[in-house]
Design a protein around this motif. Sequence first.
Motif, PDB file in Angstrom:
ATOM      1  N   LYS A   6      -3.205  -5.609   4.505  1.00 20.41           N
ATOM      2  CA  LYS A   6      -2.036  -4.723   4.558  1.00 20.41           C
ATOM      3  C   LYS A   6      -1.874  -3.907   3.274  1.00 20.41           C
ATOM      4  CE  LYS A   6       0.070  -5.647   8.500  1.00 20.41           C
ATOM      5  NZ  LYS A   6       0.204  -4.675   9.536  1.00 20.41           N
ATOM      6  N   TYR A  12       1.753   3.718   7.831  1.00 22.95           N
ATOM      7  CA  TYR A  12       2.444   2.772   8.707  1.00 22.95           C
ATOM      8  C   TYR A  12       3.172   3.575   9.770  1.00 22.95           C
ATOM      9  CZ  TYR A  12       1.633  -0.495   4.894  1.00 22.95           C
ATOM     10  OH  TYR A  12       1.042  -1.270   3.934  1.00 22.95           O
ATOM     11  N   GLU A  16       6.407  -0.063  12.737  1.00 28.41           N
ATOM     12  CA  GLU A  16       6.091  -1.048  11.691  1.00 28.41           C
ATOM     13  C   GLU A  16       7.124  -0.999  10.573  1.00 28.41           C
ATOM     14  OE1 GLU A  16       1.308  -1.528  11.394  1.00 28.41           O
ATOM     15  OE2 GLU A  16       2.081   0.489  10.981  1.00 28.41           O
ATOM     16  N   LYS A  19      10.453  -2.503  11.616  1.00 24.93           N
ATOM     17  CA  LYS A  19      10.404  -3.971  11.562  1.00 24.93           C
ATOM     18  C   LYS A  19      10.512  -4.473  10.139  1.00 24.93           C
ATOM     19  CE  LYS A  19       7.717  -4.603  15.764  1.00 24.93           C
ATOM     20  NZ  LYS A  19       6.381  -4.832  16.317  1.00 24.93           N
TER      21      LYS A  19
END
Length: 124
Positions: A6, A12, A16, A19
């Motif tokens: 990541k 992103y 994403e 979240k």
Amino acid sequence: MLNTDKNLKLYYSISEVAKMFDVNESLLRFWEKEFPQLSPKKAGRGVRQYRKEDIETLKLIYHLVKERGMTLPGARQRMKDNKEATLRNFEIVDRLRAIREELVGMKEALDAFSSEDNTEEAGQ
């Protein structure tokens, strides 16, 4: 080879990022309109691609609006007038929060350790 780290990810998706902050995607789109500092790249069909810089800006917006309870105009003005000082203050608060969590964890570990010692002494 697929990149699964990541930290090496360049972009992103809006889902994403939503979240990450536990907010709705619509709030992120709204904040884009309210804060000129937030401008994710838009790929084909208007798909938003957030970079690490965008996520850092969102962290600051989230801190000012959600954690400190500032109004949107107040947060916008704070970021416009003195973004660097605001960012430094946020980073300090964030570091202090992490240190506090670590200290609380250490205290709980010490409490558990000392209660084990007391239980053993009472059993002797």
